[in-house]
Design a protein around this motif. Structure first.
Motif, PDB file in Angstrom:
ATOM      1  N   GLN A 228       0.925  -1.242  -0.008  1.00 57.35           N
ATOM      2  CA  GLN A 228      -0.037  -0.116  -0.105  1.00 57.35           C
ATOM      3  C   GLN A 228       0.903   1.259  -0.131  1.00 57.35           C
ATOM      4  O   GLN A 228       1.979   1.403   0.874  1.00 57.35           O
ATOM      5  CB  GLN A 228      -0.820  -0.079   1.247  1.00 57.35           C
ATOM      6  CG  GLN A 228      -1.926  -1.134   1.222  1.00 57.35           C
ATOM      7  CD  GLN A 228      -2.924  -1.214   2.379  1.00 57.35           C
ATOM      8  OE1 GLN A 228      -2.790  -0.362   3.166  1.00 57.35           O
ATOM      9  NE2 GLN A 228      -3.318  -2.580   2.497  1.00 57.35           N
TER      10      GLN A 228
ATOM     11  N   HIS B 234      -6.343  -1.623   5.930  1.00 52.95           N
ATOM     12  CA  HIS B 234      -5.308  -1.403   5.125  1.00 52.95           C
ATOM     13  C   HIS B 234      -4.479  -0.151   5.985  1.00 52.95           C
ATOM     14  O   HIS B 234      -4.820   0.836   6.279  1.00 52.95           O
ATOM     15  CB  HIS B 234      -6.015  -0.496   4.078  1.00 52.95           C
ATOM     16  CG  HIS B 234      -6.763  -1.399   3.085  1.00 52.95           C
ATOM     17  ND1 HIS B 234      -8.201  -1.615   3.555  1.00 52.95           N
ATOM     18  CD2 HIS B 234      -6.738  -2.230   1.856  1.00 52.95           C
ATOM     19  CE1 HIS B 234      -8.641  -2.594   2.798  1.00 52.95           C
ATOM     20  NE2 HIS B 234      -8.002  -2.664   1.557  1.00 52.95           N
TER      21      HIS B 234
ATOM     22  N   ILE C 261      -4.359   2.427  -2.267  1.00 51.97           N
ATOM     23  CA  ILE C 261      -3.990   1.208  -3.019  1.00 51.97           C
ATOM     24  C   ILE C 261      -3.221   1.653  -4.176  1.00 51.97           C
ATOM     25  O   ILE C 261      -3.390   2.889  -4.535  1.00 51.97           O
ATOM     26  CB  ILE C 261      -5.276   0.334  -3.338  1.00 51.97           C
ATOM     27  CG1 ILE C 261      -6.335   1.066  -4.239  1.00 51.97           C
ATOM     28  CG2 ILE C 261      -5.629  -0.413  -2.182  1.00 51.97           C
ATOM     29  CD1 ILE C 261      -7.123   0.246  -4.728  1.00 51.97           C
TER      30      ILE C 261
END
Length: 558
Positions: free
Chosen positions: A303, A382, A387
């Motif tokens: 990420q 996340h 992303i």
């Protein structure tokens, strides 16, 4: 080209991946008898296709793609990211002392030597194949290029490695060659391949994606640059520019588009294709790096960091930012024509996690409108709530089976923007400011940034900054950080990581990004354990050392 590459998948996956000892000496298993193979042009073409298959998919996506992705995780550009599953990356990406036990590096080492073994056999057998002499020489040059690329990929990660150049040769007792010896051989092989390979324009459309003269010169120039051979790199890269086979695409957003595979900007790509449910001939990073709660879903490994995002913002580079990073609570995804589907996805997610989102309103200042009109990348799953956009495939371009090994987005290994920026760097290092500025500004102008007219250290730093922004998530950053010298006499990697490194201090300080600071499923002190005398190379996999009968020595510090 794709039909040619994948027509011999059974031969491409010939050897089991275990140790250097095992896969370099093991007989190839399959339906063909190699003593009677290479007896026609068709057989040679199929075998060479199998060698191409080894670039990133010979033993499964995790053998090479995983290490390529991990290389960017080992920088200030990517977090490991997924904070809901066991993390096999942190041994390396967080500079743990047990990195030599990394299964990811073991797989990569094995995959690269498997590819080398395949190329060694091709180099031995293809020259005697009964076929058109010109085409035969070309096929030899393609295999020669691939073998040199495989070794380059090993050397830039591990330093000097064992050089095995004969297919049936036993590897018992083979020691590591020095890094300089390895690079000298790689340069020689790439020069020979470049002299024999066709230009991109000489290939038919059906052969697009094969190794070209430009690809060989491009990897050669990169190898020279990595060694600080500025004059040699400058001459090699200028040759590519002067021969005029490549140019920048007008729109940066097209560079990583599935609709622009093998574009005029591309010197070399891993060929991916969708083949229904029959074969694993597509890419995987779209899924591996995709949002866990997104449309189609992904695995959320790798990420983008807020540190990278801040670099775009500081440069005023809004165009490349939107095509590089997708951030939670965004109101658009660059190139996605059906953004409403992503907003709609929030509703089903909210039904399950309503209480969580009450907390998100408090923690992040979100409102009802955030849930009703933006794309949510769940911060709890996340690390950075971001992303990678480059690997993202818009809904209209997704195949029927949207899964690993199915995505038809070619992986860009080398493109013309990289060539221009390498040329700019080589020119700047040799005092040729005019050409350095010209090449740098070619890349900047495409995304609407002003010309750079500086010289000296300021110009050098501008080129370095440009490489980070232009080539983010393209497996360049780690090798740049390892090689760039800074004013304090240290490599840039040493100033970014370590207890006093800029990346560590930012992420553990008061100005840390709110999403990254909030989610400690992956610790924000990534890089704290970095050791200057150890972590400028990856460790040789312990398995290889143990099974080399003492011939292979470990890198310092491990």
């Amino acid at each position: 080209m794709k039909k040619i590459i994948y027509s011999l998948a059974v031969i491409a996956g010939m050897s089991a991946l275990s140790s250097c000892n095992d896969f370099l000496t093991e007989d190839i298993r399959g339906t063909e008898n190699l003593d009677t193979y290479f007896q026609s042009e068709e057989e040679v073409n199929s075998y060479v296709g199998g060698c191409y298959f080894q670039i990133a998919k010979g033993g499964g996506w995790w053998q090479v793609y995983n290490t390529w992705l991990m290389s960017d995780m080992t920088t200030d550009d990517l977090w490991d990211g997924n904070t809901t599953q066991d993390d096999g990356y942190q041994d390396i990406t967080h500079f743990m002392p047990n990195g030599q036990n990394s299964g990811i590096l073991q797989n990569f080492w094995g995959a690269r030597y498997q590819g080398i073994a395949s190329c060694n056999l091709g180099m031995e057998r293809i020259p005697n194949a009964p076929m058109d002499e010109t085409l035969r020489a070309q096929r030899v040059a393609e295999v020669q290029f691939l073998r040199a690329f495989f070794y380059f990929d090993l050397v830039r990660n591990f330093g000097g490695v064992p050089m095995v150049l004969e297919y049936a040769k036993s590897v018992d007792g083979i020691e590591r060659s020095s890094e300089a010896e390895c690079y000298a051989w790689i340069e020689s092989e790439l020069k020979a391949a470049a002299a024999a390979l066709p230009q991109r324009s000489q290939y038919a459309a059906t052969d697009m994606g094969r190794a070209t003269r430009g690809a060989a010169l491009g990897i050669l120039g990169k190898a020279q640059l990595y060694q600080g051979k500025w004059e040699e790199a400058k001459a090699t890269l200028k040759t590519i520019i002067d021969e005029g086979e490549y140019e920048l695409l007008p729109n940066f957003g097209d560079v990583w588009s599935v609709k622009h595979n093998n574009s005029k900007e591309s010197l070399f790509e891993v060929q991916q294709m969708y083949n229904g449910d029959q074969y694993a001939t597509g890419g995987s990073l779209t899924i591996v790096t995709g949002c866990r709660n997104g449309v189609g879903d992904g695995w959320s490994w790798g990420q983008p960091t807020s540190d990278l995002e801040n670099a775009f913002i500081a440069a005023g580079d809004t165009e490349r930012l939107r095509w590089t990073i997708i951030k939670t609570a965004c109101t658009e995804i660059a190139g996605e024509n059906d953004f409403g589907r992503f907003v709609e996805n929030n509703k089903s997610f909210l039904k399950i996690t309503d209480q969580k989102f009450v907390g998100y309103k408090e923690d992040f200042g979100w409102t009802d409108d955030t849930f009703n009109s933006t794309y949510i990348i769940d911060p709890a799953q996340h690390k950075s709530a971001r992303i990678i956009r480059k690997y993202f495939v818009p809904l209209e371009d997704r195949p029927e089976i949207y899964n690993t090994d199915k995505i038809p987005l070619n992986h860009r290994v080398l493109r013309y923007a990289d060539v221009l920026l390498m040329y700019a760097e080589a020119c700047a290092e040799t005092g040729d400011n005019t050409n350095a500025q010209w090449a740098l500004n070619q890349v900047r102008n495409r995304v609407g940034l002003a010309d750079v007219s500086s010289t000296g250290t300021t110009l050098r730093d501008a080129i370095r900054a440009e490489r980070r922004l232009e080539l983010a998530h393209e497996q360049c950053r780690l090798y740049d950080l390892r090689r760039w010298d800074c004013e304090n006499g240290k490599k840039m990697m040493c100033n970014v990581f370590g207890p006093n490194g800029s990346f560590v201090k930012y992420n553990t300080g008061d100005d840390a990004d709110m999403y990254e600071a909030w989610n400690q499923g992956e610790p924000s002190n990534k890089g704290y354990r970095f050791q200057e005398d150890r972590d400028l190379l990856y460790p040789i996999p312990l398995y290889e050392i143990q099974h080399s009968n003492g011939a292979i020595k470990q890198n310092p510090g491990w």
